[in-house]
Design a protein around this motif. Structure first.
Motif, PDB file in Angstrom:
ATOM      1  N   ASP A  19       0.862  -1.182   0.000  1.00  0.00           N
ATOM      2  CA  ASP A  19       0.000   0.000   0.000  1.00  0.00           C
ATOM      3  C   ASP A  19       0.898   1.231   0.000  1.00  0.00           C
ATOM      4  O   ASP A  19       1.311   1.727   1.057  1.00  0.00           O
ATOM      5  N   ALA A  28       0.359   4.371  -0.763  1.00  0.00           N
ATOM      6  CA  ALA A  28      -0.204   5.584  -0.158  1.00  0.00           C
ATOM      7  C   ALA A  28      -0.084   5.537   1.360  1.00  0.00           C
ATOM      8  O   ALA A  28       0.280   6.539   2.004  1.00  0.00           O
ATOM      9  N   ALA A  29      -0.385   4.389   1.968  1.00  0.00           N
ATOM     10  CA  ALA A  29      -0.287   4.267   3.427  1.00  0.00           C
ATOM     11  C   ALA A  29       1.154   4.345   3.890  1.00  0.00           C
ATOM     12  O   ALA A  29       1.459   4.942   4.937  1.00  0.00           O
ATOM     13  N   ALA A  62       2.363   7.740   4.103  1.00  0.00           N
ATOM     14  CA  ALA A  62       1.804   8.426   5.270  1.00  0.00           C
ATOM     15  C   ALA A  62       2.437   7.965   6.573  1.00  0.00           C
ATOM     16  O   ALA A  62       2.029   8.414   7.644  1.00  0.00           O
ATOM     17  N   CYS A  78      -2.354  -3.554   0.695  1.00  0.00           N
ATOM     18  CA  CYS A  78      -3.710  -3.212   0.240  1.00  0.00           C
ATOM     19  C   CYS A  78      -4.692  -4.274   0.739  1.00  0.00           C
ATOM     20  O   CYS A  78      -4.457  -5.472   0.554  1.00  0.00           O
ATOM     21  N   SER A  95      -0.986   3.144  -6.535  1.00  0.00           N
ATOM     22  CA  SER A  95      -1.141   3.898  -5.287  1.00  0.00           C
ATOM     23  C   SER A  95      -2.566   4.427  -5.208  1.00  0.00           C
ATOM     24  O   SER A  95      -3.054   5.054  -6.148  1.00  0.00           O
ATOM     25  N   HIS A  96      -3.217   4.138  -4.095  1.00  0.00           N
ATOM     26  CA  HIS A  96      -4.598   4.583  -3.921  1.00  0.00           C
ATOM     27  C   HIS A  96      -4.878   4.804  -2.439  1.00  0.00           C
ATOM     28  O   HIS A  96      -4.572   3.954  -1.607  1.00  0.00           O
ATOM     29  N   SER A  97      -5.425   5.950  -2.120  1.00  0.00           N
ATOM     30  CA  SER A  97      -5.807   6.249  -0.738  1.00  0.00           C
ATOM     31  C   SER A  97      -7.234   5.786  -0.492  1.00  0.00           C
ATOM     32  O   SER A  97      -8.102   5.915  -1.372  1.00  0.00           O
ATOM     33  N   ASN A  98      -7.478   5.253   0.685  1.00  0.00           N
ATOM     34  CA  ASN A  98      -8.795   4.734   1.037  1.00  0.00           C
ATOM     35  C   ASN A  98      -9.855   5.823   0.926  1.00  0.00           C
ATOM     36  O   ASN A  98      -9.699   6.928   1.448  1.00  0.00           O
ATOM     37  N   LYS A  99     -10.948   5.510   0.234  1.00  0.00           N
ATOM     38  CA  LYS A  99     -12.040   6.467   0.059  1.00  0.00           C
ATOM     39  C   LYS A  99     -13.199   6.228   1.025  1.00  0.00           C
ATOM     40  O   LYS A  99     -14.200   6.923   0.976  1.00  0.00           O
ATOM     41  N   LYS A 137      -8.246  14.527   4.673  1.00  0.00           N
ATOM     42  CA  LYS A 137      -8.061  14.169   6.084  1.00  0.00           C
ATOM     43  C   LYS A 137      -9.379  14.180   6.855  1.00  0.00           C
ATOM     44  O   LYS A 137      -9.390  13.961   8.056  1.00  0.00           O
TER      45      LYS A 137
END
Length: 432
Positions: A285, A287-288, A291, A298, A329-333, A352
Motif C-alpha cells: 500500500d 499511499a499508506a 503516510a 492493500c 497507489s490509492h488512498s482509502n475512500k 483528512k
C-alpha cells in the motif's frame, strides 16, 4: 492494444463474474440473482474465454495446463501471465462445519441461503414437534465483518416480512445469532459506526456474541467458546477469506498468508512477465506507507481490486512495448454497508476529513455506490429497476428449494416400477 497485437485468453471455471457486494441482497430477495452476475463472453467480446481451471504453470516453458469442464487437460502457451484467482472462504477444522455450513462467496450460495431460510419457516409451520420447530427457527451467523453483518441484517429483514404470511410464526419465535472472534463488528467503518451497527442489530432482536468462536456444529448442534449451545439448521459462515489455494501449485513467490508477492507495479517478485492483483495478491500500500504506516498492504476489497486492474492493464502493455512500469497507489475512500432495508452505515474519506453516516442516508450511499460500481450499464439498469419495483411491490417470499435437485421429481416418475411380488403358492390339496 492495436488490432492483432495480442490474443487475450481468460480461463475461469465459471463463465460469468459475480458482483459479491450484492450477495446479501440476493439472499434477501431484493435483487434478482441473474442481475448480479455478468457473462464474460458478452463483456469481453475481443477475448478468448475458456471455461476450466489452470491446474499448473510451467514458468520455464511458459505453458499453463488447463483442465476444462469436460475432456482431457491440455497445455496453453503464453507470453504474459496475469494471476487473478481471487479468494475463497477462510475456514477452520471445526467439526461439522463442512457438512452444515453455508458460505457467501457465490451467487449460488446466496440463492441457496434464501431458499433454505424460507424452507425453515415452512418446516416450522408444518410440524408439531417443538424441538424441530425451535431448530428450524434458529439462525447462526459466524463472522461480523461486512459479509456477516450485511447478510444477517438482510436475512432478518426478509424473515420478518415472510413471517407475516405464516399463521403460527412471529418474529419473536425466531432466534438470530451473530458470532465473531473479534471484539467488534464492522471494523472497516471504524469503532463508532461499528458500535452503532451492533446496537442497531441488537435492537432488532439479534443476539451478538463477540470475542468468541464456534467449537463445533455437528448435526446442527452449535457449541460456542463462551459455553452457549443451540440447535440450528442454518449455520452461515462469513468469517473472512483467504487466497485461492490453487496458488500453491503455480510455483510463484507467496507471502506469509498465501498471497502472490508483488511489487508496487503489480509485477510478481522476480519476474518481468507475470502480474497479479485483487484478493490473491499481496500488494504494497504505497499511499499508506508514504503516510508513515510501515509494512502496509492493500486490503482485499473491490475498491482496490477495480483500481489495480486498470494499472495492471496499462503495465502489461507497457511491458510488451518496453516502457517503464507504473506503481499502484490509492488512498482509502471509505466504506459503506447495508444492514437491511433503509438501514446502513457509511464512512466517506475526503482528504483528512472522515464523514460518518448511519441509518437511511448511509443506506442510500451504500446502494448508490455499489449500484454505480456494478459492471455494465445492462446490469446497472436491471439492479436499479429491481430496487424501484421494490418501492411499490411487496417482497417475494417464495422458496424455490427444488432448484437444488431439479431432476428429483422426474427421476421418481421415470424410475422403473418395482417388480410385482411373487404369486402366493397354491394351497396344498386336502388329503383324500
Amino acid at each position: 492494444m492495436r488490432y492483432g497485437e495480442a490474443t487475450v485468453t481468460v480461463v475461469d471455471p465459471r463463465s460469468y463474474m459475480t458482483y459479491q457486494p450484492f450477495l446479501p441482497e440476493v439472499a434477501a430477495g431484493s435483487i434478482s440473482p441473474r442481475h448480479v452476475v455478468v457473462p464474460l463472453r458478452r463483456v469481453l467480446p475481443k477475448a478468448e474465454v475458456l471455461t476450466g481451471r489452470v491446474t499448473s504453470i510451467d514458468q520455464d516453458r511458459k505453458v499453463a495446463v488447463v483442465t476444462p469442464l469436460v475432456g482431457e487437460a491440455y497445455e496453453l502457451p503464453f507470453d504474459y501471465l496475469v494471476i487473478a484467482l481471487g479468494a475463497v472462504s477462510r475456514t477452520f477444522p471445526i467439526p461439522g462445519l463442512a457438512e452444515q455450513g453455508i458460505g457467501m462467496k457465490g451467487v449460488e450460495e446466496g440463492i441457496g441461503l434464501r431458499n433454505h431460510v424460507l424452507e425453515q419457516l415452512d418446516k416450522a409451520e408444518s410440524t408439531t414437534d417443538e424441538n424441530v420447530r425451535r431448530k428450524a427457527l434458529t439462525f447462526v451467523f459466524v463472522g461480523g465483518g461486512f459479509a456477516g453483518a450485511e447478510t444477517i441484517g438482510e436475512v432478518e429483514d426478509m424473515a420478518r416480512d415472510a413471517a407475516k404470511y405464516y399463521s403460527t410464526i412471529k418474529r419473536e419465535d425466531m432466534r438470530f445469532i451473530l458470532v465473531d472472534a473479534a471484539d467488534k463488528i464492522l471494523p472497516e467503518v471504524g469503532p463508532k459506526l461499528g458500535t452503532w451497527g451492533k446496537e442497531h442489530l441488537e435492537s432488532r432482536g439479534i443476539e451478538i456474541y463477540l470475542s468468541t468462536s464456534m467449537d463445533s456444529c455437528v448435526d446442527g448442534h452449535v457449541v460456542l467458546k463462551n459455553g452457549l449451545e443451540v440447535d440450528s439448521n442454518t449455520i452461515v459462515w462469513t468469517a473472512g477469506v483467504k487466497p485461492n489455494p490453487a496458488l500453491a501449485r503455480y510455483g510463484l513467490p507467496l507471502g506469509p498468508r498465501g498471497h502472490v508477492d508483488t511489487a508496487p507495479t503489480l509485477q510478481v517478485q522476480g519476474t518481468d512477465y507475470i502480474w497479479a492483483a485483487g484478493d490473491n495478491a499481496q500488494v504494497p500500500d504505497v499511499a499508506a506507507r508514504k503516510a508513515g504506516v510501515e509494512n502496509a498492504w492493500c486490503p482485499p476489497n473491490a475498491q482496490h481490486a477495480l483500481r489495480q486492474a486498470k494499472v495492471l492493464g496499462d503495465n502489461v502493455i507497457s511491458g510488451m512495448r518496453g516502457f517503464p512500469q507504473a506503481e499502484y497507489s490509492h488512498s482509502n475512500k471509505g466504506a459503506v454497508a447495508g444492514l437491511g432495508l433503509h438501514k446502513g452505515v457509511a464512512m466517506i474519506v475526503m482528504g483528512k476529513t472522515k464523514i460518518k453516516l448511519k441509518g437511511r442516508l448511509a443506506w442510500y450511499m451504500h446502494r448508490g455506490y455499489h449500484g454505480m460500481a456494478m459492471p455494465t450499464w445492462n446490469r446497472k439498469i436491471r439492479v436499479f429497476a429491481d430496487w424501484t419495483l421494490a418501492m411499490f411491490l411487496k417482497r417475494e417470499v417464495v422458496s424455490l428449494g427444488a432448484l437444488e435437485t431439479p431432476r428429483e421429481e422426474f427421476y421418481e416418475a421415470a424410475k422403473p416400477a418395482p417388480a410385482p411380488a411373487a404369486a402366493a403358492a397354491p394351497a396344498a390339496k386336502a388329503k383324500a
